[in-house]
Design a protein around this motif. Structure first.
Motif, PDB file in Angstrom:
ATOM      1  N   PRO A  92      40.189  32.734  37.793  1.00 38.62           N
ATOM      2  CA  PRO A  92      41.114  32.066  36.876  1.00 38.62           C
ATOM      3  C   PRO A  92      40.629  30.706  36.370  1.00 38.62           C
ATOM      4  O   PRO A  92      40.820  30.376  35.190  1.00 38.62           O
ATOM      5  CB  PRO A  92      42.404  31.932  37.695  1.00 38.62           C
ATOM      6  CG  PRO A  92      42.036  32.255  39.108  1.00 38.62           C
ATOM      7  CD  PRO A  92      40.832  33.127  39.048  1.00 38.62           C
ATOM      8  N   TYR A  94      41.237  36.652  27.107  1.00 38.75           N
ATOM      9  CA  TYR A  94      42.253  36.091  28.000  1.00 38.75           C
ATOM     10  C   TYR A  94      43.252  35.295  27.166  1.00 38.75           C
ATOM     11  O   TYR A  94      42.918  34.820  26.081  1.00 38.75           O
ATOM     12  CB  TYR A  94      41.618  35.148  29.025  1.00 38.75           C
ATOM     13  CG  TYR A  94      40.669  35.843  29.965  1.00 38.75           C
ATOM     14  CD1 TYR A  94      41.053  36.168  31.261  1.00 38.75           C
ATOM     15  CD2 TYR A  94      39.380  36.191  29.554  1.00 38.75           C
ATOM     16  CE1 TYR A  94      40.181  36.815  32.120  1.00 38.75           C
ATOM     17  CE2 TYR A  94      38.504  36.851  30.402  1.00 38.75           C
ATOM     18  CZ  TYR A  94      38.910  37.160  31.684  1.00 38.75           C
ATOM     19  OH  TYR A  94      38.065  37.808  32.535  1.00 38.75           O
ATOM     20  N   GLN A 141      49.795  29.681  33.501  1.00 33.08           N
ATOM     21  CA  GLN A 141      49.721  31.109  33.856  1.00 33.08           C
ATOM     22  C   GLN A 141      49.211  31.894  32.654  1.00 33.08           C
ATOM     23  O   GLN A 141      49.646  31.689  31.528  1.00 33.08           O
ATOM     24  CB  GLN A 141      51.089  31.606  34.301  1.00 33.08           C
ATOM     25  CG  GLN A 141      51.042  32.878  35.135  1.00 33.08           C
ATOM     26  CD  GLN A 141      51.316  34.107  34.309  1.00 33.08           C
ATOM     27  OE1 GLN A 141      52.310  34.148  33.591  1.00 33.08           O
ATOM     28  NE2 GLN A 141      50.425  35.080  34.374  1.00 33.08           N
ATOM     29  N   CYS A 179      46.867  35.739  31.383  1.00 33.97           N
ATOM     30  CA  CYS A 179      46.499  37.121  31.688  1.00 33.97           C
ATOM     31  C   CYS A 179      45.188  37.477  30.980  1.00 33.97           C
ATOM     32  O   CYS A 179      44.733  36.769  30.088  1.00 33.97           O
ATOM     33  CB  CYS A 179      47.568  38.085  31.183  1.00 33.97           C
ATOM     34  SG  CYS A 179      49.222  37.792  31.820  1.00 33.97           S
ATOM     35  N   CYS A 199      47.293  40.042  35.192  1.00 34.06           N
ATOM     36  CA  CYS A 199      47.830  38.690  35.054  1.00 34.06           C
ATOM     37  C   CYS A 199      47.487  37.898  36.308  1.00 34.06           C
ATOM     38  O   CYS A 199      47.526  38.435  37.408  1.00 34.06           O
ATOM     39  CB  CYS A 199      49.340  38.728  34.852  1.00 34.06           C
ATOM     40  SG  CYS A 199      49.769  39.339  33.211  1.00 34.06           S
ATOM     41  N   TYR A 200      47.166  36.645  36.093  1.00 30.37           N
ATOM     42  CA  TYR A 200      46.827  35.790  37.228  1.00 30.37           C
ATOM     43  C   TYR A 200      48.074  35.113  37.762  1.00 30.37           C
ATOM     44  O   TYR A 200      49.000  34.810  37.015  1.00 30.37           O
ATOM     45  CB  TYR A 200      45.830  34.716  36.795  1.00 30.37           C
ATOM     46  CG  TYR A 200      44.470  35.258  36.445  1.00 30.37           C
ATOM     47  CD1 TYR A 200      43.488  35.390  37.419  1.00 30.37           C
ATOM     48  CD2 TYR A 200      44.166  35.635  35.142  1.00 30.37           C
ATOM     49  CE1 TYR A 200      42.238  35.877  37.100  1.00 30.37           C
ATOM     50  CE2 TYR A 200      42.915  36.134  34.818  1.00 30.37           C
ATOM     51  CZ  TYR A 200      41.956  36.247  35.798  1.00 30.37           C
ATOM     52  OH  TYR A 200      40.726  36.741  35.487  1.00 30.37           O
ATOM     53  N   LEU A 249      48.329  29.088  38.181  1.00 33.02           N
ATOM     54  CA  LEU A 249      47.113  28.355  38.531  1.00 33.02           C
ATOM     55  C   LEU A 249      47.398  26.861  38.482  1.00 33.02           C
ATOM     56  O   LEU A 249      47.996  26.377  37.519  1.00 33.02           O
ATOM     57  CB  LEU A 249      46.034  28.714  37.502  1.00 33.02           C
ATOM     58  CG  LEU A 249      44.730  27.951  37.488  1.00 33.02           C
ATOM     59  CD1 LEU A 249      43.905  28.279  38.734  1.00 33.02           C
ATOM     60  CD2 LEU A 249      43.928  28.300  36.231  1.00 33.02           C
ATOM     61  N   CYS A 290      54.888  39.512  35.016  1.00 33.64           N
ATOM     62  CA  CYS A 290      53.579  40.128  34.744  1.00 33.64           C
ATOM     63  C   CYS A 290      53.753  41.426  33.950  1.00 33.64           C
ATOM     64  O   CYS A 290      54.107  42.460  34.520  1.00 33.64           O
ATOM     65  CB  CYS A 290      52.887  40.363  36.095  1.00 33.64           C
ATOM     66  SG  CYS A 290      51.602  41.607  36.130  1.00 33.64           S
ATOM     67  N   ASN A 299      41.889  41.552  47.082  1.00 32.81           N
ATOM     68  CA  ASN A 299      42.207  40.973  45.777  1.00 32.81           C
ATOM     69  C   ASN A 299      41.769  39.508  45.736  1.00 32.81           C
ATOM     70  O   ASN A 299      42.576  38.594  45.866  1.00 32.81           O
ATOM     71  CB  ASN A 299      43.720  41.098  45.531  1.00 32.81           C
ATOM     72  CG  ASN A 299      44.126  40.646  44.148  1.00 32.81           C
ATOM     73  OD1 ASN A 299      43.295  40.348  43.299  1.00 32.81           O
ATOM     74  ND2 ASN A 299      45.422  40.582  43.913  1.00 32.81           N
ATOM     75  N   LEU A 330      40.652  37.636  43.318  1.00 27.03           N
ATOM     76  CA  LEU A 330      40.962  36.799  42.153  1.00 27.03           C
ATOM     77  C   LEU A 330      42.437  36.423  42.045  1.00 27.03           C
ATOM     78  O   LEU A 330      42.806  35.608  41.226  1.00 27.03           O
ATOM     79  CB  LEU A 330      40.542  37.513  40.867  1.00 27.03           C
ATOM     80  CG  LEU A 330      39.052  37.764  40.707  1.00 27.03           C
ATOM     81  CD1 LEU A 330      38.793  38.550  39.441  1.00 27.03           C
ATOM     82  CD2 LEU A 330      38.283  36.450  40.657  1.00 27.03           C
ATOM     83  N   GLY A 367      44.819  38.461  41.068  1.00 23.45           N
ATOM     84  CA  GLY A 367      45.366  39.080  39.861  1.00 23.45           C
ATOM     85  C   GLY A 367      46.459  40.085  40.193  1.00 23.45           C
ATOM     86  O   GLY A 367      46.505  40.618  41.299  1.00 23.45           O
TER      87      GLY A 367
END
Lengths: 171, 175
Positions: free
Chosen positions: A34, A60, A123, A125, A131-132, A135, B73, B137, B139, B141
Protein backbone atom coordinates in the motif's frame (compact mmCIF):
# COMPACT_ATOMS: atom_id res chain seq x y z
CA UNK A 1 27.75 -29.07 -29.99
CA UNK A 2 29.65 -25.98 -30.86
CA UNK A 3 30.12 -23.79 -27.80
CA UNK A 4 28.88 -20.62 -29.50
CA UNK A 5 25.72 -22.36 -30.68
CA UNK A 6 25.13 -23.74 -27.18
CA UNK A 7 25.40 -20.25 -25.69
CA UNK A 8 23.02 -18.89 -28.26
CA UNK A 9 20.62 -21.74 -27.67
CA UNK A 10 20.49 -21.04 -23.96
CA UNK A 11 20.04 -17.35 -24.61
CA UNK A 12 17.06 -18.17 -26.81
CA UNK A 13 15.64 -20.47 -24.16
CA UNK A 14 15.96 -17.72 -21.60
CA UNK A 15 14.14 -15.34 -23.92
CA UNK A 16 11.37 -17.87 -24.40
CA UNK A 17 11.05 -18.25 -20.64
CA UNK A 18 10.79 -14.47 -20.24
CA UNK A 19 8.11 -14.34 -22.89
CA UNK A 20 6.16 -16.96 -20.96
CA UNK A 21 6.41 -14.87 -17.78
CA UNK A 22 5.22 -11.76 -19.59
CA UNK A 23 2.22 -13.63 -20.96
CA UNK A 24 1.00 -14.47 -17.50
CA UNK A 25 -1.75 -11.91 -16.84
CA UNK A 26 -1.34 -9.29 -14.14
CA UNK A 27 -3.25 -10.45 -11.12
CA UNK A 28 -3.73 -9.89 -7.45
CA UNK A 29 -0.36 -11.56 -6.87
CA UNK A 30 1.43 -8.64 -8.44
CA UNK A 31 -0.09 -6.09 -6.12
CA UNK A 32 2.01 -3.29 -4.74
CA UNK A 33 2.41 -2.77 -1.03
CA UNK A 34 0.00 0.00 0.00
CA UNK A 35 2.74 2.51 0.72
CA UNK A 36 4.05 1.95 -2.81
CA UNK A 37 0.61 2.14 -4.40
CA UNK A 38 -0.22 5.36 -2.54
CA UNK A 39 3.02 7.29 -2.18
CA UNK A 40 2.66 10.09 0.29
CA UNK A 41 4.61 13.25 0.98
CA UNK A 42 3.83 16.54 2.68
CA UNK A 43 5.47 19.94 2.94
CA UNK A 44 4.79 23.39 4.25
CA UNK A 45 4.46 25.53 1.15
CA UNK A 46 3.99 28.73 3.11
CA UNK A 47 3.52 29.55 6.77
CA UNK A 48 0.31 27.91 7.89
CA UNK A 49 -0.31 25.91 4.73
CA UNK A 50 0.53 22.26 4.18
CA UNK A 51 0.53 20.61 0.80
CA UNK A 52 -0.05 16.87 0.89
CA UNK A 53 0.73 14.84 -2.17
CA UNK A 54 -0.29 11.31 -3.07
CA UNK A 55 1.28 9.70 -6.10
CA UNK A 56 -1.17 6.97 -6.92
CA UNK A 57 0.23 4.12 -9.00
CA UNK A 58 -1.49 3.19 -12.28
CA UNK A 59 -4.32 0.77 -11.69
CA UNK A 60 -5.03 2.05 -8.18
CA UNK A 61 -7.41 4.64 -6.79
CA UNK A 62 -8.28 6.33 -3.51
CA UNK A 63 -11.61 7.28 -1.95
CA UNK A 64 -12.16 10.91 -1.07
CA UNK A 65 -14.40 10.27 1.90
CA UNK A 66 -11.81 8.06 3.58
CA UNK A 67 -9.11 10.67 4.17
CA UNK A 68 -8.53 11.70 7.78
CA UNK A 69 -5.84 14.10 8.89
CA UNK A 70 -4.67 14.72 12.39
CA UNK A 71 -1.73 16.54 13.91
CA UNK A 72 0.45 15.44 16.77
CA UNK A 73 0.41 17.15 19.19
CA UNK A 74 -3.34 17.58 19.11
CA UNK A 75 -2.94 21.22 20.11
CA UNK A 76 -1.91 21.97 16.54
CA UNK A 77 -4.96 23.37 14.79
CA UNK A 78 -5.85 21.89 11.41
CA UNK A 79 -8.25 23.60 9.04
CA UNK A 80 -10.49 21.85 6.59
CA UNK A 81 -8.66 19.92 3.86
CA UNK A 82 -9.11 21.32 0.36
CA UNK A 83 -9.38 18.58 -2.25
CA UNK A 84 -9.39 18.98 -6.01
CA UNK A 85 -12.50 17.62 -7.69
CA UNK A 86 -12.18 13.87 -8.09
CA UNK A 87 -13.76 11.48 -10.48
CA UNK A 88 -17.30 10.48 -9.64
CA UNK A 89 -17.63 6.75 -9.81
CA UNK A 90 -21.03 5.16 -9.85
CA UNK A 91 -20.38 2.32 -7.50
CA UNK A 92 -22.87 -0.53 -7.59
CA UNK A 93 -22.85 -0.70 -3.78
CA UNK A 94 -22.21 2.82 -2.56
CA UNK A 95 -23.78 4.89 -5.30
CA UNK A 96 -21.85 8.00 -6.29
CA UNK A 97 -18.41 8.05 -4.77
CA UNK A 98 -15.56 10.41 -5.48
CA UNK A 99 -12.21 8.82 -6.30
CA UNK A 100 -8.73 9.94 -7.26
CA UNK A 101 -6.14 8.52 -9.60
CA UNK A 102 -2.68 9.64 -10.65
CA UNK A 103 -1.51 12.57 -8.60
CA UNK A 104 -3.57 14.08 -5.81
CA UNK A 105 -2.62 17.33 -4.13
CA UNK A 106 -4.50 18.36 -1.00
CA UNK A 107 -4.06 21.61 0.87
CA UNK A 108 -4.52 21.92 4.55
CA UNK A 109 -4.39 25.07 6.69
CA UNK A 110 -2.48 24.63 9.92
CA UNK A 111 -1.94 26.71 13.05
CA UNK A 112 1.31 25.78 14.64
CA UNK A 113 4.23 27.74 15.97
CA UNK A 114 6.62 24.82 16.00
CA UNK A 115 7.18 21.52 14.32
CA UNK A 116 4.55 18.83 14.33
CA UNK A 117 3.74 15.44 12.89
CA UNK A 118 0.96 15.16 10.37
CA UNK A 119 -0.83 11.86 10.36
CA UNK A 120 -2.76 10.98 7.22
CA UNK A 121 -5.16 8.06 7.08
CA UNK A 122 -6.36 7.03 3.66
CA UNK A 123 -7.98 4.10 1.92
CA UNK A 124 -7.74 2.91 -1.63
CA UNK A 125 -8.15 -0.08 -3.88
CA UNK A 126 -6.56 -1.72 -6.91
CA UNK A 127 -8.51 -2.17 -10.13
CA UNK A 128 -7.86 -5.91 -10.01
CA UNK A 129 -10.43 -6.05 -7.21
CA UNK A 130 -8.52 -5.74 -3.98
CA UNK A 131 -9.02 -3.00 -1.38
CA UNK A 132 -6.39 -2.11 1.15
CA UNK A 133 -7.03 -1.66 4.82
CA UNK A 134 -6.89 1.96 5.94
CA UNK A 135 -3.32 3.15 5.62
CA UNK A 136 -1.64 5.53 8.04
CA UNK A 137 1.26 7.62 6.77
CA UNK A 138 3.03 10.37 8.63
CA UNK A 139 5.21 13.34 7.81
CA UNK A 140 7.20 15.52 10.17
CA UNK A 141 6.76 19.17 9.31
CA UNK A 142 8.92 21.96 10.67
CA UNK A 143 8.23 25.60 9.80
CA UNK A 144 11.28 27.36 8.36
CA UNK A 145 12.65 29.87 10.85
CA UNK A 146 14.50 32.60 9.05
CA UNK A 147 15.20 31.73 5.44
CA UNK A 148 11.55 31.40 4.54
CA UNK A 149 12.33 28.07 3.00
CA UNK A 150 9.85 25.38 3.78
CA UNK A 151 11.16 22.17 5.20
CA UNK A 152 9.97 19.15 3.39
CA UNK A 153 9.40 15.83 4.93
CA UNK A 154 8.84 12.61 3.10
CA UNK A 155 6.00 10.56 4.35
CA UNK A 156 6.63 7.19 5.75
CA UNK A 157 4.13 4.48 6.25
CA UNK A 158 4.47 3.82 9.89
CA UNK A 159 1.83 1.62 11.20
CA UNK A 160 -0.06 0.06 8.31
CA UNK A 161 -3.32 0.10 10.09
CA UNK A 162 -4.46 2.53 12.64
CA UNK A 163 -7.57 1.80 14.57
CA UNK A 164 -10.10 1.00 11.92
CA UNK A 165 -12.82 2.81 13.76
CA UNK A 166 -10.83 6.03 13.49
CA UNK A 167 -10.64 5.59 9.77
CA UNK A 168 -14.06 4.29 8.92
CA UNK A 169 -16.42 7.21 8.50
CA UNK A 170 -19.92 6.74 9.74
CA UNK A 171 -22.20 6.39 6.84
CA UNK B 1 23.81 -29.06 -34.54
CA UNK B 2 21.50 -29.20 -37.46
CA UNK B 3 19.26 -26.23 -37.95
CA UNK B 4 16.06 -28.29 -37.87
CA UNK B 5 17.01 -29.95 -34.60
CA UNK B 6 17.83 -26.60 -33.10
CA UNK B 7 14.47 -25.18 -34.11
CA UNK B 8 12.70 -28.23 -32.71
CA UNK B 9 14.53 -27.83 -29.42
CA UNK B 10 13.69 -24.14 -29.36
CA UNK B 11 9.99 -24.88 -29.90
CA UNK B 12 10.16 -27.42 -27.10
CA UNK B 13 11.80 -24.83 -24.86
CA UNK B 14 9.12 -22.26 -25.64
CA UNK B 15 6.34 -24.75 -24.97
CA UNK B 16 7.83 -25.96 -21.71
CA UNK B 17 8.55 -22.39 -20.59
CA UNK B 18 4.93 -21.46 -21.33
CA UNK B 19 3.70 -24.49 -19.45
CA UNK B 20 5.98 -23.67 -16.53
CA UNK B 21 4.80 -20.07 -16.56
CA UNK B 22 1.19 -21.14 -16.63
CA UNK B 23 1.71 -23.66 -13.86
CA UNK B 24 3.54 -21.12 -11.73
CA UNK B 25 0.77 -18.63 -12.33
CA UNK B 26 -2.12 -20.92 -11.43
CA UNK B 27 -0.18 -22.22 -8.48
CA UNK B 28 0.29 -18.67 -7.26
CA UNK B 29 -3.35 -17.89 -7.76
CA UNK B 30 -4.32 -20.79 -5.60
CA UNK B 31 -1.89 -19.60 -3.00
CA UNK B 32 1.26 -21.35 -1.99
CA UNK B 33 -0.19 -24.65 -0.71
CA UNK B 34 1.25 -24.69 2.78
CA UNK B 35 2.48 -21.22 3.39
CA UNK B 36 0.97 -19.20 6.18
CA UNK B 37 0.01 -20.37 9.56
CA UNK B 38 -3.34 -22.13 9.44
CA UNK B 39 -2.89 -23.57 12.91
CA UNK B 40 -3.08 -20.07 14.34
CA UNK B 41 -6.19 -19.28 12.38
CA UNK B 42 -7.86 -22.48 13.54
CA UNK B 43 -6.92 -21.79 17.16
CA UNK B 44 -8.45 -18.30 17.08
CA UNK B 45 -11.70 -17.13 18.63
CA UNK B 46 -13.45 -13.94 17.59
CA UNK B 47 -16.72 -12.32 18.63
CA UNK B 48 -19.75 -12.91 16.45
CA UNK B 49 -22.33 -10.25 15.58
CA UNK B 50 -23.91 -10.62 19.03
CA UNK B 51 -20.55 -10.20 20.71
CA UNK B 52 -20.29 -13.85 21.71
CA UNK B 53 -16.87 -15.42 21.30
CA UNK B 54 -16.71 -18.13 18.65
CA UNK B 55 -13.82 -20.52 18.12
CA UNK B 56 -12.98 -21.27 14.51
CA UNK B 57 -12.13 -24.83 15.55
CA UNK B 58 -15.85 -25.58 16.05
CA UNK B 59 -16.22 -25.98 12.27
CA UNK B 60 -13.41 -28.47 11.96
CA UNK B 61 -14.50 -31.54 10.02
CA UNK B 62 -16.13 -29.36 7.39
CA UNK B 63 -14.62 -27.84 4.30
CA UNK B 64 -14.13 -24.29 5.53
CA UNK B 65 -14.08 -21.12 3.48
CA UNK B 66 -12.86 -18.33 5.75
CA UNK B 67 -13.48 -15.01 4.09
CA UNK B 68 -11.96 -11.75 5.38
CA UNK B 69 -14.04 -8.79 4.26
CA UNK B 70 -15.35 -5.35 5.14
CA UNK B 71 -18.46 -3.35 4.31
CA UNK B 72 -16.31 -0.55 2.84
CA UNK B 73 -14.71 -2.90 0.30
CA UNK B 74 -16.71 -3.16 -2.98
CA UNK B 75 -15.00 -6.32 -4.31
CA UNK B 76 -15.83 -7.98 -0.97
CA UNK B 77 -19.51 -7.15 -1.30
CA UNK B 78 -19.60 -8.48 -4.81
CA UNK B 79 -18.65 -12.04 -3.89
CA UNK B 80 -20.82 -12.41 -0.78
CA UNK B 81 -24.11 -13.18 -2.62
CA UNK B 82 -22.29 -16.06 -4.36
CA UNK B 83 -21.07 -17.34 -0.99
CA UNK B 84 -24.62 -17.17 0.37
CA UNK B 85 -25.81 -19.19 -2.60
CA UNK B 86 -23.06 -21.78 -2.24
CA UNK B 87 -23.67 -22.11 1.50
CA UNK B 88 -27.34 -22.75 0.77
CA UNK B 89 -26.52 -25.29 -1.90
CA UNK B 90 -23.60 -27.16 -0.36
CA UNK B 91 -24.01 -26.62 3.38
CA UNK B 92 -25.60 -30.07 3.77
CA UNK B 93 -22.60 -31.65 2.12
CA UNK B 94 -20.23 -30.14 4.66
CA UNK B 95 -19.27 -26.79 3.19
CA UNK B 96 -19.00 -24.06 5.80
CA UNK B 97 -18.40 -20.40 5.07
CA UNK B 98 -17.17 -18.20 7.89
CA UNK B 99 -16.92 -14.46 7.35
CA UNK B 100 -14.43 -12.41 9.31
CA UNK B 101 -15.31 -8.76 9.01
CA UNK B 102 -12.59 -6.19 9.54
CA UNK B 103 -15.10 -3.55 10.36
CA UNK B 104 -17.30 -2.11 13.04
CA UNK B 105 -20.10 -4.33 14.37
CA UNK B 106 -23.06 -2.06 13.62
CA UNK B 107 -22.22 -1.84 9.93
CA UNK B 108 -21.57 -5.57 9.72
CA UNK B 109 -24.94 -6.38 11.31
CA UNK B 110 -26.73 -4.03 8.93
CA UNK B 111 -25.04 -5.58 5.94
CA UNK B 112 -25.57 -9.17 7.08
CA UNK B 113 -29.32 -8.58 7.32
CA UNK B 114 -29.51 -6.79 4.00
CA UNK B 115 -27.61 -9.53 2.18
CA UNK B 116 -29.31 -12.38 4.08
CA UNK B 117 -25.99 -13.85 5.09
CA UNK B 118 -26.67 -17.45 6.03
CA UNK B 119 -23.30 -18.27 7.55
CA UNK B 120 -21.52 -17.08 10.70
CA UNK B 121 -19.85 -13.70 10.62
CA UNK B 122 -17.18 -12.91 13.16
CA UNK B 123 -15.85 -9.44 13.76
CA UNK B 124 -12.31 -8.35 14.34
CA UNK B 125 -9.96 -5.45 14.02
CA UNK B 126 -6.24 -5.73 14.61
CA UNK B 127 -6.58 -9.35 15.69
CA UNK B 128 -8.39 -10.27 12.47
CA UNK B 129 -5.83 -8.43 10.38
CA UNK B 130 -3.09 -10.31 12.14
CA UNK B 131 -4.85 -13.62 11.48
CA UNK B 132 -5.13 -12.78 7.79
CA UNK B 133 -1.47 -11.88 7.76
CA UNK B 134 -0.28 -15.12 9.31
CA UNK B 135 -2.51 -17.01 6.87
CA UNK B 136 -0.54 -15.42 4.02
CA UNK B 137 -2.08 -11.99 3.40
CA UNK B 138 1.09 -9.92 3.59
CA UNK B 139 -0.32 -6.82 1.91
CA UNK B 140 -3.37 -6.40 4.07
CA UNK B 141 -5.71 -6.52 1.07
CA UNK B 142 -9.39 -7.45 1.03
CA UNK B 143 -11.18 -9.64 0.21
CA UNK B 144 -8.92 -12.44 1.33
CA UNK B 145 -10.12 -16.02 1.53
CA UNK B 146 -8.57 -19.08 3.13
CA UNK B 147 -9.90 -22.50 2.19
CA UNK B 148 -9.35 -25.53 4.43
CA UNK B 149 -10.19 -29.18 3.96
CA UNK B 150 -11.99 -31.34 6.54
CA UNK B 151 -8.74 -32.00 8.37
CA UNK B 152 -8.01 -28.31 8.64
CA UNK B 153 -5.32 -28.36 5.99
CA UNK B 154 -4.90 -25.34 3.76
CA UNK B 155 -6.08 -26.08 0.24
CA UNK B 156 -6.18 -22.57 -1.13
CA UNK B 157 -5.88 -18.87 -0.45
CA UNK B 158 -7.17 -16.08 -2.61
CA UNK B 159 -6.47 -12.37 -2.47
CA UNK B 160 -9.18 -10.59 -4.43
CA UNK B 161 -12.65 -11.65 -5.47
CA UNK B 162 -13.78 -15.22 -5.92
CA UNK B 163 -16.72 -16.49 -7.88
CA UNK B 164 -18.70 -19.69 -7.61
CA UNK B 165 -16.92 -21.39 -10.49
CA UNK B 166 -13.45 -20.68 -9.20
CA UNK B 167 -14.26 -21.58 -5.62
CA UNK B 168 -15.97 -24.79 -6.72
CA UNK B 169 -12.74 -25.77 -8.46
CA UNK B 170 -10.80 -25.30 -5.23
CA UNK B 171 -13.21 -27.07 -2.86
CA UNK B 172 -14.30 -29.93 -5.11
CA UNK B 173 -11.43 -32.32 -4.32
CA UNK B 174 -12.09 -31.84 -0.59
CA UNK B 175 -15.86 -32.26 -0.66
Amino acid sequence: MNRRITARFFAEMLLAACAACALSPAAADDLLAPEQAFRFSARLIEPGLVELRYRIADGYYMYRDKFRFTAIPRSVGLGEARFPPGKIKDDEFFGRVETYRGELVIRLAVKSAGGFTLKAVSQGCADVGVCYLPLTQTARLVPARSSGEAVRSEGNASNLILRLRDAAPSR
Amino acid sequence: MKRAARIALLVLAVVSALAAGFWLHTWNRGGAPFSGNVARLMAASLPDMEGKSQALAQWRGKVMVVNFWATWCPPCLKEIPEFVRMQEKLGDQGLQFVGIAVDNPAKVREFAVKYRMNYPVLIGEMDAIELARVAGNELGGLPFTVILDREGRLIGTELGGLNEQKLTGIIQPAM
